[in-house]
Design an enzyme around this catalytic site. Structure first.
Site, PDB file in Angstrom:
ATOM      1  N   HIS A   1    -105.824 -73.410  33.944  1.00 27.47           N
ATOM      2  CA  HIS A   1    -105.358 -72.624  33.056  1.00 27.47           C
ATOM      3  C   HIS A   1    -104.102 -71.751  33.755  1.00 27.47           C
ATOM      4  CE1 HIS A   1    -109.793 -72.638  32.214  1.00 27.47           C
ATOM      5  NE2 HIS A   1    -109.663 -71.974  31.130  1.00 27.47           N
TER       6      HIS A   1
ATOM      7  N   HIS B   1    -103.182 -70.617  27.356  1.00 25.21           N
ATOM      8  CA  HIS B   1    -104.171 -70.022  28.083  1.00 25.21           C
ATOM      9  C   HIS B   1    -105.006 -71.004  28.947  1.00 25.21           C
ATOM     10  CE1 HIS B   1    -108.064 -68.097  29.072  1.00 25.21           C
ATOM     11  NE2 HIS B   1    -108.649 -69.197  28.415  1.00 25.21           N
TER      12      HIS B   1
ATOM     13  N   GLU C   1    -129.172 -52.349  32.214  1.00 30.07           N
ATOM     14  CA  GLU C   1    -129.812 -53.439  32.822  1.00 30.07           C
ATOM     15  C   GLU C   1    -128.802 -54.597  33.395  1.00 30.07           C
ATOM     16  OE1 GLU C   1    -130.659 -52.551  29.780  1.00 30.07           O
ATOM     17  OE2 GLU C   1    -132.388 -51.339  29.965  1.00 30.07           O
TER      18      GLU C   1
ATOM     19  N   HIS D   1    -141.173 -55.516  23.444  1.00 31.13           N
ATOM     20  CA  HIS D   1    -141.276 -55.307  24.809  1.00 31.13           C
ATOM     21  C   HIS D   1    -142.157 -56.323  25.662  1.00 31.13           C
ATOM     22  CE1 HIS D   1    -139.422 -51.531  23.600  1.00 31.13           C
ATOM     23  NE2 HIS D   1    -139.340 -50.872  24.813  1.00 31.13           N
TER      24      HIS D   1
END
Lengths: 749, 749
Positions: free
Chosen positions: B63, B300, B460, B524
């Site tokens: 890269h 890139h 989270e 859930h």
């Protein structure tokens, strides 16, 4: 209480009567002028809030606070602004409403009842938190129920779905609308709480909506500044309005979201006529308003208690001895919803009729799309076996060939990638990008809303979750195809799961699917991710070994109308097996790749590692005189659906020849199908792709050596020696390869 | 090229010499004044860019683009601004540098070489993309290597880690710094590309850094506007600076990031003296600058090719025939790095010396922390068996009791939740929240940086990834504990995995871990998530059945210094088994819960479903006269580490009694340990928690009935009848329960 004004942060004040309303008829705008008297409105607000409190008290659980706080928002939406028809929840051009703060579902259930959705009887409404299996009021909204567009609950998913629903409107409108015949021009409304602005998925979705200038999307922020832990500013200090503006939204505010229905209506109408931006309406509310505990986290997810409910009833002027009571005046308040909806449908039928007459071909295709049919013959896009090269080619390339053909020929397909276009091989030369027609892309190309190639940016989670919205707009009308590296479907996993739960067909093309990826190293090399997707209910994970199996994988994925799929593909070359591989075999999940009478062992080859099974079989024969049969096993889920007899034939459970599965992943889950495994027991490593498999002992020689040992043991001691003790044949490498020269053991088991 | 000015968008122009620099000595600021001549700098930039190009050409991959584009940023950081010591990469108070755009790793590797890190020899540098196993230049930076603070690669992870590293600095500084003795006051610098601003995790982390006013964090945006798919504006239209300001960052800009080292230096110094905000420096660069293909996606992630490299060498005034050549002048340019670093260390030793003299107790504790020792005796926080209640209690509560005791007594522990404080039972009454001391929280309480309770908000993923940064600051100094519902650890999974890969000890408390959650419904209720965490290398997933096993789980988690853990807990009451459960058994992963001579069957009970095993055993005995032995199996990973003999004793592989595993999850992975399973084969449902297990056939009677059938079959036909065919004993329910009254089958298998 005198209504406070809408403070428009970005756009000039609009009169209530809208001219050239983008998404509504003039008739509807006139309706809006007739805002009910304040007395009536306050009365209804009070009854509503009391009803919510009672519903959460009935079985001593529920989420009362947000529903109570949003009452005025609900009136504004369902009585005044949204276009929908309670008698026909499936009316195609209905506005879509999404409750991204899904725990506040009582809010939506109650309004569905009050405006007259037939399934949402009072009996059903009061089944909230009961033990009824078939309740229409589960703990979070579910897509299967009339009036619910998508299943929500996990935060951020709803707003992502809403972006997808708005995209679908734009796209289908661009594809099918004609002058004077707007067959798709609905609005999408989504409510959010603080949580969806904190969840990364929410921000990804917001950025996309702003970039695509989805002016047919309105995000309504129930700004009560309360989260479970306390006030929202315990974990957040953003200038939310400035952030939304920076992401390309128009921002409006409503000061008194508890009682000022008129200002909310003005803001919603302004959203509907937005010229070129999605709208964000920041509505200040009080969670659990009129409760003693209002404005605290205590009213968020627990019943309010008898004493507080008495207080609420008193302060709303209600009879404290009446429970679960909806006065007739409240039903009267919403009485026009049903006839208005039927009127909207009647108008729409006329539009359709005109459309069918003046644009009959387009109308025919449109109707097919709305029925969920794929336009054209997709099977012709799947190459025939004899067209495949005999040279090795990367399976991501084989899959890309099919994907490009499908994308070019099947209008239903909207295909995109999370910024890996050069790697996933899915860009057609004739593709048109999904973009706002006014967007100038520096590198080019520009696009428009009829485009079917989606640049998701580096947002794998949004790619999956927004695609659920695309699929949900009208079942089968749009077939979304996503793509990224397999490892990054760990970012997308919550969204992929939601697709499985909602039975939404989305196809995920997951390339670079193992250590074969090579140089990028262990952060990019999945080891355990297949275990998740193989265990996920209603999900099809398929790992094909060559171009023929890739054809089978695509076929299975397209045929799975109620099930999302993931096709797991190699970055590197894989050999082609024209004499062995079979798309029909893929449909059965596993099949005999190479039969061998009196085989000493069965090798189960999977995906890119099939070549080791085939190579080892050769070594076993030529060097050790052992006979090997080979099974290819691209999909556990499809195999499980087969009759027992077929499964026994393929796996030969009772034979005296052991079965060895070969895959460069953790072996968890394969123990059902094999006696031994040649697997990975650690993370990978950064090595050139030509070296990495060998470093982890994946060579034909080493594998054949281990298999030979196993076969010899079984010949000596019988299959009994393997019973109940799955054998890992490739554990030694861990100590070998992780002892670096520095003397440090990187124990990455 | 004349240097362009830094345009400060928010703060007044600073002189180069800084007074009262928050994070540097005056001596260092004086160094900064001596910016090298432009000629010299341009020469070094040229050599550097050529080197990068050559390194990617050597093995025909890599890269190059971002590394070339960021050259001037690197000089500003490593020559002028960062405080570090190449001779001692472990110097505690070093500035932390994170490369969130991890694919640009050659950028960091090259500078580590040029400034004199001993392990990064030229030979090592040129091993980039070679087949050396022990290369210090893998495809993405890895934490095990000197000079690398955290492993990056998957986008968004690095910036999240950087937030954690900055938090750690603030926290440890607040805990231990004294007037005149600043033992921890380092800066954290992180570079990002466009991707980290698109990834949701990036935005979550940015919001937290702004909320916590981490003025010791500087985010450097390599703004080249190029992504894999083309220009960044193909998928993004944000006003990035405005967005960052809205999230609480100071924003600076540098117009010419390719060549204007001085302006970059000014901006970095300004960041270091920021009073109360993290800084965002928006630096405009050209990807692959000086290449023919500069400013395109082509540079890139692919080698530039011989022709282009010749062009680059020519345009940078280098000899086209020299390859992988670093002129001595370049080494001279960076020669002060080593002595300066040693000087910084010398100064620091004096500070430490003074600290030890004047604050000896604190210094003692500080030293222990820096050695990675837990302060105090954590074993005393684990309750003894006889202190447990005999009544049922939710295992999340049992775990909470332990967690609170640990958090109160062990200063290393920083414990937090993703906005579920009331549900996860981990809030101590004496807790102090981690907040900026100037933050006013509406609901209260306020906090300060010495606080050890973290409100992550509904984020989270950031909770897990930022916690990796907390753990990485100094191994063992901070032990992060996260908490949320188990289902939402599907959002956190990428971050949890990165912790396992980096051997960072973080403990994840995952509550509400099954259908037992009840009313919240299938969104859930985890079914497949344990399969992921059980298959993940270097990860400890533990599912305890009662308070005694919870004690064992915490013990195992704390003892696992190189391995993150997840303790999976029930929302609902679970019975206590004082005669059977054993923390010593948990350490072995599985153990005999109830022995029975001559047993007809072994039941494997797991976590919250142990009660069905125990109940069914009773029914089997009393109603069917069958003998049952019971095994408890809280952790597969710990069991796998046991000697074979122990495993055979526990599971009795060769006995004539079948083994049945009982867990309300998908059974994938259990087939290694059992002959049959009583499991889930679908998503869950929204039902009250007292009803839901029964609805999915989890009752002692039904389970006993199925087990009895199995035992009878085995008695008739021998264990041979089960060989190779794992039995699912609970599949019938799918057809039963998903046939709704409307006649529609929701096939959620």
């Amino acid at each position: 209480m005198a209504p406070s004004a809408v403070r428009e942060a970005d756009i000039a004040r609009l009169p209530l009567k809208t001219d050239g309303a983008k998404n509504g008829s003039t008739k509807h705008a006139e309706d809006v002028q007739m805002i009910e008297s304040q007395d009536k409105t306050q009365f209804v607000l009070g009854c509503y809030r009391v009803l919510i409190a009672d519903l959460c008290q009935q079985f001593n659980m529920g989420h009362p606070g947000s529903a109570m706080g949003m009452a005025a928002i609900g009136i504004a939406l369902w009585k005044y602004v949204m276009k929908y028809s309670p008698s026909n929840p499936d009316w195609i051009n209905r506005d879509r409403f999404v409750l991204s703060n899904g725990h506040a579902c009582l809010f939506q259930y109650s309004f569905l009842h009050l405006v007259g959705y037939q399934n949402m009887t009072f009996e059903q409404l009061t089944s909230y938190h009961s033990d009824r299996w078939d309740s229409y009021c589960p703990g979070h909204p579910e897509i299967e129920h009339p009036g619910i567009e998508v299943t929500t609950g996990p935060l951020g998913q709803g707003i992502a779905n809403a972006v997808g629903l708005a995209m679908a409107s734009k796209h289908l409108g661009a594809q099918y609308n004609q002058p004077g015949c707007e067959v798709i021009n609905n609005m999408t409304w989504v409510t959010i709480g603080d949580a969806c602005l904190q969840e990364g998925l929410g921000m990804e979705s917001i950025q996309l909506a702003g970039h695509w200038k989805l002016n047919n999307l309105c995000v309504i922020f129930d700004n009560n500044n309360i989260t479970c832990d306390g006030s929202a500013d315990i974990a957040m200090s953003d200038d939310t309005n400035a952030k939304m503006r920076a992401c390309g939204f128009d921002v409006l505010e409503v000061e008194d979201g508890n009682y000022d229905v008129e200002s909310i209506v003005r803001a919603l109408v302004a959203a509907r006529v937005s010229k070129d931006k999605p709208t964000f309406i920041n509505i200040k509310t009080t969670i659990g308003v009129s409760s003693k505990k209002q404005n605290t986290a205590g009213v968020h997810g627990a019943p309010l208690g008898k004493e507080d409910i008495e207080y609420i009833k008193k302060s709303n002027g209600m009879d404290v001895d009446k429970h679960l009571h909806v006065p007739q005046e409240v039903y009267d308040f919403f009485r026009e919803a049903v006839p208005r909806g039927q009127e909207l449908e009647k108008d729409y039928k006329q539009v359709l009729s005109k459309y069918t007459k003046e644009y009959s071909d387009l109308a025919k295709e449109f109707n097919q799309r709305m029925k969920g049919e794929l336009i054209g013959d997709w099977t012709k896009c799947i190459p025939l076996k004899d067209s495949f090269p005999s040279n090795p080619e990367p399976s991501r390339k084989s899959a890309g060939n099919v994907g490009v053909a499908l994308a070019e020929n099947i209008p239903n397909i909207m295909l995109g990638t999370a910024d890996l276009a050069p790697s996933v091989n899915l860009s057609s030369k004739t593709k048109v990008d999904f973009q706002s027609p006014s967007t100038q892309v520096s590198s080019g190309p520009n696009g428009n809303y009829s485009g079917r190639y989606i640049h998701w940016g580096i947002r794998e989670h949004a790619m999956a979750s927004v695609s659920n919205g695309l699929a949900a707009f009208q079942k089968g009308a749009i077939l979304p195809v996503t793509s990224s590296f397999f490892m990054f479907y760990i970012y997308a996993a919550p969204g992929v799961r939601m697709g499985a739960l909602q039975s939404l067909q989305v196809i995920h093309i997951a390339t670079h699917d193992s250590i074969g990826t090579g140089e990028d190293g262990p952060t990019h090399q999945p080891i355990e991710l297949a275990a998740l997707y193989r265990a996920m209910p209603n999900f099809l994970y398929i790992r094909p070994c060559d171009a023929e199996e890739v054809a089978g994988a695509w076929t299975a994925a397209i045929n799975a109308k109620e099930t999302p799929s993931m096709i797991s593909l190699a970055r590197q070359d894989v050999p082609q097996y024209p004499s062995h591989s079979s798309r029909a075999g893929v449909a059965k999940g596993a099949y005999v790749f190479v039969e061998e009478e009196g085989a000493d062992v069965t090798l189960i080859g999977v995906g890119a590692e099939m070549r080791f099974a085939v190579g080892a079989a050769k070594v076993l024969k030529e060097r050790h005189g052992l006979k090997t049969r080979i099974v290819s096993f691209p999909s556990q889920r499809l195999f499980e659906a087969q009759p027992l007899q077929y499964k026994r034939e393929v796996l030969q459970y009772r034979s005296s020849a052991p079965r060895v599965v070969i895959e460069a992943y953790a072996v968890n889950g394969w123990e059902r199908y094999a006696d031994a495994g040649y697997s990975m027991h650690s993370f990978g490593h950064s090595l050139p792709r030509n070296d990495i498999y060998a470093r982890f002992n994946f060579t034909e020689e080493k594998l054949a050596g281990k298999v030979k040992e196993l076969v010899e043991e079984v010949k000596r001691e019988g299959m009994e020696s393997l019973r109940g003790e799955f054998r890992d044949l490739n554990t030694e490498y861990v100590r070998d390869v992780f002892h670096s020269p520095q003397g440090v053991v990187h124990d990455k088991r």
